[in-house]
Design a protein around this motif. Structure first.
Motif, PDB file in Angstrom:
ATOM      1  N   ALA A 105       0.840  -1.203   0.000  1.00  0.00           N
ATOM      2  CA  ALA A 105       0.000   0.000   0.000  1.00  0.00           C
ATOM      3  C   ALA A 105       0.872   1.250   0.000  1.00  0.00           C
ATOM      4  O   ALA A 105       0.572   2.229  -0.693  1.00  0.00           O
ATOM      5  N   ALA A 116      -5.824   4.640  -6.072  1.00  0.00           N
ATOM      6  CA  ALA A 116      -6.334   3.305  -6.412  1.00  0.00           C
ATOM      7  C   ALA A 116      -6.243   2.352  -5.227  1.00  0.00           C
ATOM      8  O   ALA A 116      -7.131   1.518  -5.011  1.00  0.00           O
ATOM      9  N   VAL A 117      -5.176   2.472  -4.445  1.00  0.00           N
ATOM     10  CA  VAL A 117      -5.017   1.629  -3.260  1.00  0.00           C
ATOM     11  C   VAL A 117      -6.075   1.980  -2.221  1.00  0.00           C
ATOM     12  O   VAL A 117      -6.700   1.094  -1.621  1.00  0.00           O
ATOM     13  N   SER A 166      -5.026  -5.464  -4.167  1.00  0.00           N
ATOM     14  CA  SER A 166      -6.302  -6.102  -4.500  1.00  0.00           C
ATOM     15  C   SER A 166      -6.178  -7.624  -4.473  1.00  0.00           C
ATOM     16  O   SER A 166      -7.090  -8.326  -4.025  1.00  0.00           O
ATOM     17  N   ALA A 192      -1.534   4.717   2.615  1.00  0.00           N
ATOM     18  CA  ALA A 192      -1.912   5.017   1.228  1.00  0.00           C
ATOM     19  C   ALA A 192      -2.566   6.395   1.131  1.00  0.00           C
ATOM     20  O   ALA A 192      -2.330   7.141   0.173  1.00  0.00           O
ATOM     21  N   ALA A 235      -9.372   0.543  -3.292  1.00  0.00           N
ATOM     22  CA  ALA A 235      -9.429  -0.911  -3.107  1.00  0.00           C
ATOM     23  C   ALA A 235      -9.652  -1.264  -1.640  1.00  0.00           C
ATOM     24  O   ALA A 235     -10.465  -2.145  -1.317  1.00  0.00           O
ATOM     25  N   HIS A 259      -2.107   7.532  -2.787  1.00  0.00           N
ATOM     26  CA  HIS A 259      -2.298   6.394  -3.693  1.00  0.00           C
ATOM     27  C   HIS A 259      -3.794   6.107  -3.830  1.00  0.00           C
ATOM     28  O   HIS A 259      -4.362   5.285  -3.108  1.00  0.00           O
ATOM     29  N   SER A 300      -1.549  -1.079  -6.305  1.00  0.00           N
ATOM     30  CA  SER A 300      -2.977  -1.343  -6.206  1.00  0.00           C
ATOM     31  C   SER A 300      -3.355  -2.747  -6.681  1.00  0.00           C
ATOM     32  O   SER A 300      -4.217  -3.404  -6.082  1.00  0.00           O
TER      33      SER A 300
END
Length: 261
Positions: free
Chosen positions: A78, A122-123, A87, A115, A126, A120, A83
């Motif tokens: 993370a 996208a992290v 996931s 994150a 998720a 971040h 990402s």
């Protein structure tokens, strides 16, 4: 670092070249290879079914170690913004509700905090989708919303607010909007101010509804026994006073948020 490429970074002591999913497959292959090499040294032939059994037995024996390592990997990945790999872990390796036995912390929440601070997006998305707590504080007792706001990560702030992060949470005496203002992140401050105003309007609507309900009950006391009227008369001033205090408190907090003080 290119997507899916760890270069020389090591996770769980193994240098990775593709992704965490590829690493998991490589780890299984190594287990098979180690058992077969042991079998050859002993001069015996191990059936594939027995190899499967021995691998499962090995995993069970080291289950807690694997869990602790995987928890640590989640936070590391993370932090790096990986990402796809985050996931992958969330899909079958990590239960976002469970605490790590050694650290007594929830790894998914710690991963969300790091994150959020690094932006971040996208992290963060998720982890929130998997059920990470948007208001859980990190090891320094700072909530993700403050971490994102003081770095000016507007999109992360929006994601956390959409996930019902506590907009009034504070760190070192300042809330997220005040941190954004202090660090010169005007877009983040405006985003938080707008969210605060929406919350203020919603709470005012609830207070108004409560006052209307209270008034309706007072007006409908005809035919009610006198002892109930007396009891209700004792409670009514206290309820009215609490509603008044709530209204004034939220008016003050709204002014502070718009001023960024």
């Amino acid at each position: 670092m290119a997507d899916g490429d760890y270069g020389r970074m090591a996770v769980q002591g193994v240098s990775l070249s593709l992704s965490y999913a590829a690493y998991a497959q490589e780890r299984q292959k190594r287990a098979y290879r180690a058992i077969r090499e042991f079998s050859n040294k002993q001069g015996t032939k191990v059936l594939p079914q027995l190899v499967d059994y021995l691998c499962i037995d090995q995993i069970i024996m080291h289950e807690q170690h694997w869990i602790e390592q995987t928890n640590a990997d989640l936070v590391t990945l993370a932090s790096l913004g990986r990402s796809t790999d985050v996931s992958f872990l969330l899909d079958g390796f990590i239960d976002v509700r469970l605490c790590d036995r050694r650290s007594k912390r929830v790894p998914a929440n710690d991963a969300l905090a790091v994150a959020a601070e690094k932006g971040h997006t996208a992290v963060v998305e998720a982890l929130l989708s998997a059920g990470a707590d948007p208001s859980a504080r990190n090891v320094d007792s700072v909530p993700p919303l403050v971490l994102a706001a003081r770095q000016g990560h507007v999109r992360v702030v929006q994601l956390l607010l959409a996930a019902s992060a506590d907009i009034r949470s504070r760190a070192q005496g300042l809330d997220a909007a005040q941190w954004a203002s202090r660090n010169g992140h005007e877009r983040a401050r405006q985003c938080l101010a707008q969210a605060g105003e929406r919350e203020r309007v919603e709470i005012h609507a609830r207070i108004n509804a409560a006052e209307a309900t209270l008034t309706k009950h007072i007006e409908s006391l005809g035919g009610v026994p006198e002892e109930l009227k007396e009891a209700f008369a004792l409670v009514t001033p206290a309820l009215t006073q609490k509603l008044k205090i709530l209204r004034e408190a939220f008016q003050r907090s709204s002014v502070r948020m718009f001023q960024g003080t």
